[in-house]
Design an enzyme around this catalytic site. Structure first.
Site, PDB file in Angstrom:
ATOM      1  N   LYS A   5     -35.552 -30.446  26.717  1.00 34.78           N
ATOM      2  CA  LYS A   5     -35.648 -29.392  27.729  1.00 34.78           C
ATOM      3  C   LYS A   5     -34.331 -29.375  28.492  1.00 34.78           C
ATOM      4  O   LYS A   5     -33.932 -30.375  29.088  1.00 34.78           O
ATOM      5  CB  LYS A   5     -36.810 -29.661  28.678  1.00 34.78           C
ATOM      6  CG  LYS A   5     -36.894 -28.620  29.799  1.00 34.78           C
ATOM      7  CD  LYS A   5     -38.126 -28.784  30.668  1.00 34.78           C
ATOM      8  CE  LYS A   5     -38.154 -27.744  31.771  1.00 34.78           C
ATOM      9  NZ  LYS A   5     -39.369 -27.847  32.604  1.00 34.78           N
ATOM     10  N   LYS A  43     -36.731 -26.257  24.452  1.00 32.92           N
ATOM     11  CA  LYS A  43     -36.797 -25.220  25.471  1.00 32.92           C
ATOM     12  C   LYS A  43     -35.448 -25.089  26.166  1.00 32.92           C
ATOM     13  O   LYS A  43     -34.870 -26.109  26.514  1.00 32.92           O
ATOM     14  CB  LYS A  43     -37.875 -25.632  26.471  1.00 32.92           C
ATOM     15  CG  LYS A  43     -38.037 -24.761  27.676  1.00 32.92           C
ATOM     16  CD  LYS A  43     -39.052 -25.388  28.600  1.00 32.92           C
ATOM     17  CE  LYS A  43     -39.170 -24.533  29.842  1.00 32.92           C
ATOM     18  NZ  LYS A  43     -40.132 -25.050  30.780  1.00 32.92           N
TER      19      LYS A  43
HETATM   20  C1  PBG Z   1     -41.449 -26.927  35.136  1.00 30.29           C
HETATM   21  C2  PBG Z   1     -41.447 -25.860  34.124  1.00 30.29           C
HETATM   22  C3  PBG Z   1     -40.502 -24.836  34.073  1.00 30.29           C
HETATM   23  C4  PBG Z   1     -40.844 -24.015  33.014  1.00 30.29           C
HETATM   24  C5  PBG Z   1     -41.985 -24.546  32.428  1.00 30.29           C
HETATM   25  N1  PBG Z   1     -42.352 -25.709  33.125  1.00 30.29           N
HETATM   26  C6  PBG Z   1     -39.369 -24.504  34.978  1.00 30.29           C
HETATM   27  C7  PBG Z   1     -38.405 -25.540  35.311  1.00 30.29           C
HETATM   28  O1  PBG Z   1     -38.222 -26.535  34.617  1.00 30.29           O
HETATM   29  O2  PBG Z   1     -37.764 -25.367  36.350  1.00 30.29           O
HETATM   30  C8  PBG Z   1     -40.072 -22.797  32.651  1.00 30.29           C
HETATM   31  C9  PBG Z   1     -40.753 -21.829  31.787  1.00 30.29           C
HETATM   32  C10 PBG Z   1     -40.093 -20.510  31.728  1.00 30.29           C
HETATM   33  O3  PBG Z   1     -38.986 -20.272  32.258  1.00 30.29           O
HETATM   34  O4  PBG Z   1     -40.704 -19.634  31.112  1.00 30.29           O
HETATM   35  N2  PBG Z   1     -42.035 -28.103  34.850  1.00 30.29           N
END
Ligand code: PBG
Length: 430
Positions: free
Chosen positions: A298, A351
């Protein structure tokens, strides 16, 4: 009706619709392969080769009911039945240069020249069964539109959400992931609301499982929706995100979600060691059957902007770069992969999605585990915005982006397009 969707009648239809729309294959062109369009030959009985068009020369074989032997004898005697002539070579436009053909032993275009051939050689497929539908929920009764994500809402957990899930199931999407908008009054530096057994997420899971026992529910494991600092972990006074203390909280959160009936818990926090710790915590509480989808790679991405607006979860200070990965890094994804595999992850997630196809492929080639791709909020919003402005064809770009994620190596795709794309695959419009 809805509950029957996964049990194949719906999905059988999906495959056909898929081919027709996304390979351009129509039933009529498939038929044409077997029976040249101009041939006026009877298709009804094999062995009956009959030219129905009037033809003086072959009077003898015009009547119906000749045996195979008689047909063969006629051909041997030089009385071959009539078939349409080879069509004349299509003309090129005036002014086309006359050239001798290139001496190519391989012309890849041969395998692309008709819809049927393209369908036959298509390497990747896309089905509603590959989608996981992320849904935003809140305590309200109404569904509130999310400005930066046209078509997405914070759904009322009791009404709007249940209806949305029913719509998704009707087109073969039977997997969802929940993201809660938590009231500010419940947020704290240690995010304890995350493991309240009667909090929004566990309550919603229980409601959905009551309605749809076979629905596959994924949950997000991270503190950010519950953190007064908007971070995925506990923030020390000097701004450091505390790893092991956060993992302790995440374990309680995952167990609480599992207790409510979650099928797959998905740590998205990027703390070190959380997969192993969550596995042990789940097992200790008797949740051996609950899976872990780890956000393995991520990245600290600006593509999450619209999501943070949706949940009002922007970090109150700083950024997430001490736990989420540097977008410049590739090999580091393998370090995370090895850890998550060793700690017992069931699914590895990458991601964002489309800008990180190389990472999806890296994981695909280096792990036998299922790979998930998250087409995140910013990717969704860009396609929506381009469509609204008529700069791109929204539907085609949506379908192409999803197919590309599959081609890149993703087994499943978390996408806000899940319902819209599944409807297209089912041949439904809106
Ligand atoms: C946070 C989380 C995020 C997303 C999913 N879980 C945002 C972040 O890490 O700040 C983002 C998903 C998206 O942008 O569609 N745990």
């Amino acid at each position: 009706m809805a509950s029957g969707v996964l049990n194949s009648p719906g999905l059988a239809g999906v495959g056909v619709a898929d081919l027709q729309r996304y390979v351009g294959l129509k039933h009529s062109s498939g038929v044409a392969l077997c029976f040249p369009r101009n041939a006026k030959a009877s298709r009804l009985r094999r062995g009956l080769i009959v030219s129905i068009a009037g033809d003086k020369q072959n009077e003898s074989i015009k009547k119906l009911g000749l045996s195979d032997a008689e047909c063969e004898a006629a051909v041997v005697a030089g009385n071959a039945p009539e078939a349409p002539p080879v069509p004349p070579k299509p003309a090129a436009p005036v002014g086309t240069p006359v050239v001798s053909s290139l001496p190519l032993s391989r012309r890849p275009r041969r395998n692309r020249r008709s819809p049927a051939l393209r369908a036959a050689f298509q390497e990747t497929s896309l089905s509603p069964a590959n989608f996981v539908y992320p849904l935003f929920i809140h305590e309200g009764e109404e569904d509130t539109p999310i400005g930066a994500m046209p078509g997405c809402y914070r759904l009322g957990w009791r009404h709007g959400l249940v209806e949305e899930v029913a719509k998704a199931r009707d087109v073969g999407v039977n997997s969802i992931v929940l993201f809660p908008k938590v009231p500010d009054g419940l947020k704290s530096p240690t995010g304890d609301e995350a493991y309240n057994d009667n909090g929004l997420v566990p309550r919603t899971i229980r409601l959905l499982k009551d309605r749809y026992p076979d629905l596959v529910i994924y949950t997000d494991v991270a503190l950010d929706p519950y953190s007064s600092d908007g971070h995925d972990g506990i923030v020390r006074e000097d701004g450091v995100i505390m790893n092991d203390e956060t993992v302790h909280q995440l374990c309680k959160q995952a167990v609480s979600q599992a207790r409510a009936g979650a099928d797959v818990v998905s740590p998205s926090d990027m703390m070190d060691g959380r997969v192993g710790a969550i596995r042990a915590a789940l097992d200790a509480e008797g949740f051996q059957h609950v899976s872990i989808m780890s956000y393995t790679a991520k990245y600290a991405s600006s593509f999450y902007g619209p999501f943070r607006e949706a949940l009002d979860s922007n970090p109150r200070f700083g950024d997430k770069k001490t736990y989420q990965m540097n977008p410049a890094n590739y090999r580091e994804a393998l370090v995370e992969t090895r850890e998550d595999e060793a700690e017992g992850a069931d699914i590895l997630l990458v991601k964002p999605g489309l800008p990180y196809l190389d990472i999806i492929r890296l994981l695909r080639d280096n792990s036998p585990l299922p790979i998930a791709a998250y087409q995140v909020s910013g990717e969704y919003s860009m396609i929506k915005a381009g469509g609204v402005l008529k700069m791109i064809d929204e539907e085609r770009v949506m379908m192409e982006s999803l197919m590309c994620l599959r081609r890149g190596g993703a087994d499943i795709i978390l996408t806000y397009f899940a319902l819209q794309a599944a409807r297209v695959l089912c041949g439904e419009k809106r």
